[in-house]
Design an enzyme around this catalytic site. Structure first.
Site, PDB file in Angstrom:
ATOM      1  N   HIS A 153       0.809  -1.220   0.000  1.00 29.81           N
ATOM      2  CA  HIS A 153       0.000   0.000   0.000  1.00 29.81           C
ATOM      3  C   HIS A 153       0.840   1.267   0.000  1.00 29.81           C
ATOM      4  O   HIS A 153       1.726   1.418   0.835  1.00 29.81           O
ATOM      5  CB  HIS A 153      -0.876   0.041   1.267  1.00 29.81           C
ATOM      6  CG  HIS A 153      -1.827  -1.105   1.393  1.00 29.81           C
ATOM      7  ND1 HIS A 153      -2.568  -1.321   2.545  1.00 29.81           N
ATOM      8  CD2 HIS A 153      -2.163  -2.093   0.536  1.00 29.81           C
ATOM      9  CE1 HIS A 153      -3.328  -2.390   2.371  1.00 29.81           C
ATOM     10  NE2 HIS A 153      -3.098  -2.884   1.173  1.00 29.81           N
ATOM     11  N   TYR A 189     -10.884   6.558   2.551  1.00 30.06           N
ATOM     12  CA  TYR A 189     -10.462   5.209   2.951  1.00 30.06           C
ATOM     13  C   TYR A 189      -8.988   5.029   2.592  1.00 30.06           C
ATOM     14  O   TYR A 189      -8.547   5.440   1.522  1.00 30.06           O
ATOM     15  CB  TYR A 189     -11.253   4.123   2.230  1.00 30.06           C
ATOM     16  CG  TYR A 189     -10.503   2.823   2.311  1.00 30.06           C
ATOM     17  CD1 TYR A 189      -9.777   2.355   1.227  1.00 30.06           C
ATOM     18  CD2 TYR A 189     -10.411   2.117   3.506  1.00 30.06           C
ATOM     19  CE1 TYR A 189      -9.013   1.203   1.319  1.00 30.06           C
ATOM     20  CE2 TYR A 189      -9.649   0.968   3.604  1.00 30.06           C
ATOM     21  CZ  TYR A 189      -8.942   0.523   2.506  1.00 30.06           C
ATOM     22  OH  TYR A 189      -8.172  -0.592   2.613  1.00 30.06           O
ATOM     23  N   ASP A 243      -8.493   0.806  -4.216  1.00 26.34           N
ATOM     24  CA  ASP A 243      -9.626   0.252  -3.465  1.00 26.34           C
ATOM     25  C   ASP A 243     -10.680   1.339  -3.252  1.00 26.34           C
ATOM     26  O   ASP A 243     -10.448   2.293  -2.511  1.00 26.34           O
ATOM     27  CB  ASP A 243      -9.115  -0.270  -2.104  1.00 26.34           C
ATOM     28  CG  ASP A 243     -10.145  -1.113  -1.361  1.00 26.34           C
ATOM     29  OD1 ASP A 243      -9.751  -1.817  -0.405  1.00 26.34           O
ATOM     30  OD2 ASP A 243     -11.335  -1.046  -1.725  1.00 26.34           O
ATOM     31  N   HIS A 245     -13.434   0.746  -1.881  1.00 26.74           N
ATOM     32  CA  HIS A 245     -14.011   0.405  -0.583  1.00 26.74           C
ATOM     33  C   HIS A 245     -15.506   0.673  -0.540  1.00 26.74           C
ATOM     34  O   HIS A 245     -16.052   1.149   0.480  1.00 26.74           O
ATOM     35  CB  HIS A 245     -13.281   1.175   0.518  1.00 26.74           C
ATOM     36  CG  HIS A 245     -12.997   0.352   1.746  1.00 26.74           C
ATOM     37  ND1 HIS A 245     -13.727   0.483   2.896  1.00 26.74           N
ATOM     38  CD2 HIS A 245     -12.098  -0.615   1.963  1.00 26.74           C
ATOM     39  CE1 HIS A 245     -13.258  -0.372   3.796  1.00 26.74           C
ATOM     40  NE2 HIS A 245     -12.283  -1.057   3.263  1.00 26.74           N
ATOM     41  N   ARG A 316     -11.401 -11.769  -4.026  1.00 31.75           N
ATOM     42  CA  ARG A 316     -10.571 -11.240  -2.922  1.00 31.75           C
ATOM     43  C   ARG A 316     -11.124 -11.602  -1.558  1.00 31.75           C
ATOM     44  O   ARG A 316     -11.088 -10.814  -0.611  1.00 31.75           O
ATOM     45  CB  ARG A 316     -10.502  -9.720  -3.036  1.00 31.75           C
ATOM     46  CG  ARG A 316      -9.199  -9.274  -3.649  1.00 31.75           C
ATOM     47  CD  ARG A 316      -8.978  -7.827  -3.602  1.00 31.75           C
ATOM     48  NE  ARG A 316      -8.861  -7.159  -2.332  1.00 31.75           N
ATOM     49  CZ  ARG A 316      -7.886  -7.336  -1.432  1.00 31.75           C
ATOM     50  NH1 ARG A 316      -6.951  -8.212  -1.671  1.00 31.75           N
ATOM     51  NH2 ARG A 316      -7.872  -6.645  -0.316  1.00 31.75           N
ATOM     52  N   HIS A 345      -7.559 -11.474   0.607  1.00 35.43           N
ATOM     53  CA  HIS A 345      -7.489 -10.298   1.471  1.00 35.43           C
ATOM     54  C   HIS A 345      -6.343 -10.497   2.459  1.00 35.43           C
ATOM     55  O   HIS A 345      -6.283 -11.512   3.140  1.00 35.43           O
ATOM     56  CB  HIS A 345      -8.828 -10.150   2.210  1.00 35.43           C
ATOM     57  CG  HIS A 345      -9.042  -8.836   2.860  1.00 35.43           C
ATOM     58  ND1 HIS A 345      -9.631  -8.706   4.106  1.00 35.43           N
ATOM     59  CD2 HIS A 345      -8.743  -7.573   2.452  1.00 35.43           C
ATOM     60  CE1 HIS A 345      -9.708  -7.426   4.418  1.00 35.43           C
ATOM     61  NE2 HIS A 345      -9.155  -6.723   3.445  1.00 35.43           N
ATOM     62  N   ASP A 349      -5.468  -6.810   9.692  1.00 36.49           N
ATOM     63  CA  ASP A 349      -6.414  -7.548  10.537  1.00 36.49           C
ATOM     64  C   ASP A 349      -6.631  -8.962  10.028  1.00 36.49           C
ATOM     65  O   ASP A 349      -7.746  -9.485  10.024  1.00 36.49           O
ATOM     66  CB  ASP A 349      -7.729  -6.781  10.754  1.00 36.49           C
ATOM     67  CG  ASP A 349      -8.361  -6.280   9.471  1.00 36.49           C
ATOM     68  OD1 ASP A 349      -9.567  -6.487   9.292  1.00 36.49           O
ATOM     69  OD2 ASP A 349      -7.655  -5.694   8.648  1.00 36.49           O
TER      70      ASP A 349
END
Ligand code: GCO
Ligand code: MG
Length: 444
Positions: A153, A189, A243, A245, A316, A345, A349
């Site tokens: 990212h 985002y 993304d 999002h 994803r 993904h 997290d």
């Protein structure tokens, strides 16, 4: 003959690969002696890992059950429902146990229960790999590539910051970069905010969480500028992805995907929310921008229709949100039949166990596309030993039995849930709300 196809036949190796059978012959089938949960937060996200301990000394396994926004609920689902259901059962029949857990709640396919099942499922695969003395990918037929191409990212408040980050990432040999940028006066985002925390006019209440404000127009215009700069400054070779999002109204998403076509994206992610996937037909009809979707999927209906209709190019899914390695392997195989590639993904997290499961699927799936990567912090590695290594833009399995991850449970206990600050602390790691300027709530 049929009813002789018993456990004896199974254990005699009739159904196993010769290598595995030879390794298992003579080994008694382990039984589940304990099911416990490791809930730790060494690096921002609340991580939930299930530990299955067998009745054979030193034989145990770990599995990722991380749904960070509702972590405690997953912990309870494991302790209150799956543990009593599993104690004493043999660890070897993974498919059978998956179906049994999946059906045991009657109502199924939800984020909390799927993550709980995933923790057990991945732990059982870890046990089988440890028992066989080989990495899980060997149990799935072995590698068909040496390493998995990753993406990382790049983001910033300003476009120039995102470009700088992208260059640093490319300098490490990483071939695909996700570009995100802040939007002045709004909450974007995947990028830091510019200016003061935008709140709803007249909505400041002491102790009440301020809702973020987001407007699709300024976001879309700014992101087009970002990709114009991206191609101009970073060149045509690098894979660039973004993304959305799910923050655009569907009609705007169609236009946005078309406007981005000129920048030849690696893929555009979550241009639509799960509730609006019918609009993928319109995006397809209007442009060739590659499309990725899936991190929010919990139900087979969500991914089957899109894959079968060829309406996405990359699936994803968040492996634990689908219920673990067992179902995700099947998603990969379904996608392969329809030329849809995988891009599991892989954000912060997902626990290191989950990242190992991602890399395992990447190495054994012919239709692998790209792997989202989160580089581990020192604290994360203090707790989890064995995180897959990245070299020159590719992630490699750690070649150890099972997932090859050992957890320092003392260190994990040093980082209990609750280290968030601000609104997240009040929300137990959950998320607040994002609203349009007119006050209406949007998908975040
Ligand atoms: C991504 C995702 C994440 C999610 C996060 C939710 O593409 O990596 O969109 O950033 O927002 O995992 O908890
Ligand atoms: Mg995403």
């Amino acid at each position: 003959m049929k009813n002789n196809l018993s456990r004896r036949a199974f254990c005699s190796g009739a159904l196993l690969s010769p290598l595995l059978a030879s390794r298992l012959r003579g080994m008694s089938i382990p039984k589940i002696k304990d099911v416990s949960v490791i809930a730790t937060q060494p690096a921002g996200s609340r991580l939930v890992v299930v530990k299955i301990t067998t009745d054979q000394d030193g034989l145990y396994g770990y599995g990722c059950a991380t749904f960070t926004q509702r972590a405690e609920l997953v912990v309870d689902a494991v302790n209150l429902y799956l543990k009593p259901f599993l104690l004493g059962r043999p660890t070897d029949a993974i498919e059978d146990l998956w179906e049994a857990m999946y059906n045991s709640s009657y109502w199924r396919n939800g984020p909390v229960l799927n993550n709980a099942i995933s923790g057990v499922d991945q732990a059982l695969w870890d046990i089988k790999g440890r028992q066989a003395g080989m990495p899980v990918y060997e149990l799935l037929g072995g590698k068909l590539r040496r390493g998995a191409m990753i993406y990382s990212h790049a983001s910033g408040k300003e476009i120039s910051e995102t470009m700088d980050q992208a260059r640093q990432i490319m300098a490490k040999g990483i071939k695909v970069v996700r570009l995100q940028v802040g939007i002045p006066g709004m909450a974007a985002y995947g990028a830091a905010q510019t200016g003061a925390h935008p709140v709803m006019p007249g909505e400041i209440q002491p102790g009440v969480i301020q809702d973020d404000v987001f407007e699709p127009g300024p976001y879309a215009r700014r992101t087009l500028e970002l990709f114009a700069a991206g191609r101009k400054e970073l060149g045509d070779e690098v894979g660039l992805l973004h993304d959305v999002h799910e923050r655009l109204p569907p009609r705007m998403a169609v236009q946005f995907a078309k406007d981005l076509e000129q920048y030849r994206l690696f893929y555009l992610e979550d241009a639509l929310s799960p509730e609006n996937i019918d609009y993928f037909k319109q995006i397809r009809a209007n442009c060739t921008t590659p499309l990725a979707m899936g991190e929010l999927f919990n139900n087979p209906h969500e991914w089957q229709s899109l894959i079968k209709a060829g309406l996405i190019d990359f699936i994803r899914v968040h492996v634990s949100q689908a219920g673990g390695l067992t179902p995700s392997r099947k998603i990969a195989i379904l996608a392969e039949q329809f030329q849809v590639r995988t891009a599991w993904h892989g954000p912060g997290d997902v626990s290191p166990i989950g990242h190992c499961a991602n890399v395992t699927l990447d190495l054994v799936s012919y239709n692998f596309g790209v792997q989202e990567w989160t580089f581990p912090s020192d604290r994360l590695q203090e707790v989890f030993d064995g995180y897959p290594v990245v070299k020159d833009g590719y992630a490699y399995a750690n070649e150890k039995p099972g997932w090859g991850i050992e957890i320092n449970e003392k260190a994990a206990a040093k980082y209990p849930f609750g280290s968030e600050t601000g609104p997240r602390k009040l929300l137990n790691g959950g998320w607040g709300v994002v609203r349009r300027a007119d006050g209406s709530v949007i998908n975040q």
